[in-house]
Design a protein around this motif. Structure first.
Motif, PDB file in Angstrom:
ATOM      1  N   VAL A 136       1.245  -0.896  -0.080  1.00  0.00           N
ATOM      2  CA  VAL A 136       0.323   0.394   0.077  1.00  0.00           C
ATOM      3  C   VAL A 136       0.994   1.321   0.174  1.00  0.00           C
ATOM      4  N   PRO A 137       0.296   2.532  -0.469  1.00  0.00           N
ATOM      5  CA  PRO A 137       1.255   3.375  -0.532  1.00  0.00           C
ATOM      6  C   PRO A 137       1.686   4.074   0.889  1.00  0.00           C
ATOM      7  N   TRP A 210       5.284   8.284  -3.694  1.00  0.00           N
ATOM      8  CA  TRP A 210       3.872   8.651  -3.225  1.00  0.00           C
ATOM      9  C   TRP A 210       3.399  10.163  -2.663  1.00  0.00           C
ATOM     10  N   ALA A 423      -4.784   5.420  -4.572  1.00  0.00           N
ATOM     11  CA  ALA A 423      -4.285   3.466  -4.595  1.00  0.00           C
ATOM     12  C   ALA A 423      -5.743   3.375  -4.379  1.00  0.00           C
TER      13      ALA A 423
END
Length: 431
Positions: A136-137, A210, A423
């Motif tokens: 995940v970011p 990100w 995302a």
């Protein structure tokens, strides 16, 4: 309304980073998201006090680093200049930080697997492989001084050098890289075992691809040679948490006088001898003083009429009412002073406190005073001078209005939520 996102916030084991993240989490909650905290041993209850779910990390192989004990064992280093502290404090600190990252890797990986956050906010100075590999970011928060992100026009991180002291920059940078080399070598090997490439020496954490949030208000911001990409780097003009209101106590004297807050953070308060020496000077001045004594409150038996000592204050609520803030240069404290238009008297003892002390003086938002090499007259003159500098007060109040309008904590929360939402949308589109 978009579905609520679960945002895991993971601050380093310091109250500055922890409370900075609380401010962001409060805004995330206000936007309808679910912020949760991953916390190091010793920080249990800190986040729950603000109404957030917290998940304690446990080390698997050894006892966690006791940072109070670590600081106590290295107190002598705080009398040294930043260059001398490289061997006595900075090097050992990076070794301890790397040890922590290695010890918590497996419990952190397992915890993230259970939490399944939509994004992770990392307010730290080192990468944790479990975060990079979580799928995940992750968002990097730089809640230390802006010097943490290097640039040709920015003094070296932790050097305490001003912008006009370029002759000293190179020597410090070379010494710094040599000092941290052993810790960096160990860290490089650890990351390789986890399938990751290490940041280039002497860095221990690369920017996030990100989002990177820098707690560096415009009034103290550096003019960089290489501009940071605004698509992934966002400067925040303050990131102050909401605290309970605070009513100052009635003093035996000077109740109408300006209020001065003195706080050197949870670790700096352990130098009781120095604090008592300062209080001796406070007793001679016609002002009110609040002094944060941390865990050492009971060490103070005789207190002057114009001084009130406690183990903790809701700092933003006090700074808002103060006319001067005496602190160690922690970035959280420095930015709170700016946010409320209060001058800083910075007496640094380690880490980025040196950098913020230099920056406060060169941007005319405060003054730098050596933590130990001052006379009673020096301290009194610094306090009186800053309280009496009307031009500085006017400029700081104007800047405070700008910072309030910028709403840094809200901006941070909105940017984090955007990254998490993007995302999730991308993941759904790929299915």
């Amino acid at each position: 309304m978009a579905p609520a996102k679960t945002i895991a916030l993971f601050p380093e084991a310091s109250y500055g980073a922890a409370l900075n993240c609380v401010g962001i989490a409060q805004e995330l909650r206000g936007l309808g998201h679910r912020p949760v905290f991953i916390c190091h041993p010793g920080f249990s209850g800190v986040f729950a006090e603000y109404g957030f779910a917290e998940y304690q990390l446990t080390d698997t192989d050894a006892a966690p680093t006791d940072w109070n004990d670590f600081i106590e064992r290295h107190q002598d280093a705080f009398r040294q200049a930043p260059l001398a502290q490289l061997d006595s404090y900075v090097g050992p600190t990076w070794e301890a930080i790397v040890d922590t990252a290695m010890r918590v890797e497996e419990p952190l990986r397992q915890l993230l697997g259970r939490l399944k956050p939509d994004a992770i906010v990392l307010d730290n100075v080192v990468m944790f492989p479990a975060i990079a590999n979580a799928g995940v970011p992750w968002i990097r928060v730089v809640s230390c001084a802006e010097t943490e992100i290097p640039d040709e026009n920015v003094p070296p991180y932790l050097s305490g050098c001003g912008v006009d002291a370029r002759a000293a920059w190179s020597n410090f940078a070379v010494r710094y890289e040599k000092t941290v080399a052993p810790a960096h070598k160990r860290f490089t090997g650890f990351l390789a075992e986890c399938g990751l490439k290490a940041p280039a020496s002497p860095n221990f954490l690369d920017p996030s691809p990100w989002l990177n949030l820098l707690l560096a208000p415009a009034i103290i911001r550096h003019e960089r040679r290489q501009k940071l990409d605004p698509a992934t780097f966002v400067f925040l003009d303050g990131c102050v948490r909401h605290e309970a209101p605070y009513t100052p106590p009635r003093f035996a004297s000077h109740n109408e006088a300006p209020l001065v807050l003195t706080s050197f953070g949870s670790l700096g308060a352990m130098d009781v001898t120095m604090m008592k020496r300062m209080i001796g000077v406070f007793a001679t001045l016609p002002y009110r003083f609040l002094v944060n004594a941390g865990h050492w409150r009971e060490e103070y038996r005789e207190v002057p009429d114009n001084v009130f000592i406690d183990s903790w204050f809701p700092q933003p609520s006090v700074v808002e009412q103060a006319s001067l803030f005496i602190h160690h240069g922690g970035n959280n404290s420095f930015c709170e002073a700016l946010y409320y238009g209060v001058p800083s008297l910075i007496m640094p003892y380690c880490w980025d406190g040196h950098d913020n002390a230099a920056r406060a003086a060169e941007t005319a938002v405060g003054q730098r005073l050596g933590r130990y090499d001052w006379s009673d007259a020096d301290l009194a003159a610094a306090i009186e001078g800053l309280l009496g500098d009307e031009a500085m007060h006017v400029r700081l109040k104007s800047n405070a209005a700008t910072m309030h309008k910028a709403a840094g904590a809200t901006q941070a929360a909105e940017e984090i939520a955007r990254v998490a939402s993007d995302a999730v949308a991308a993941a759904r589109a790929s299915v």
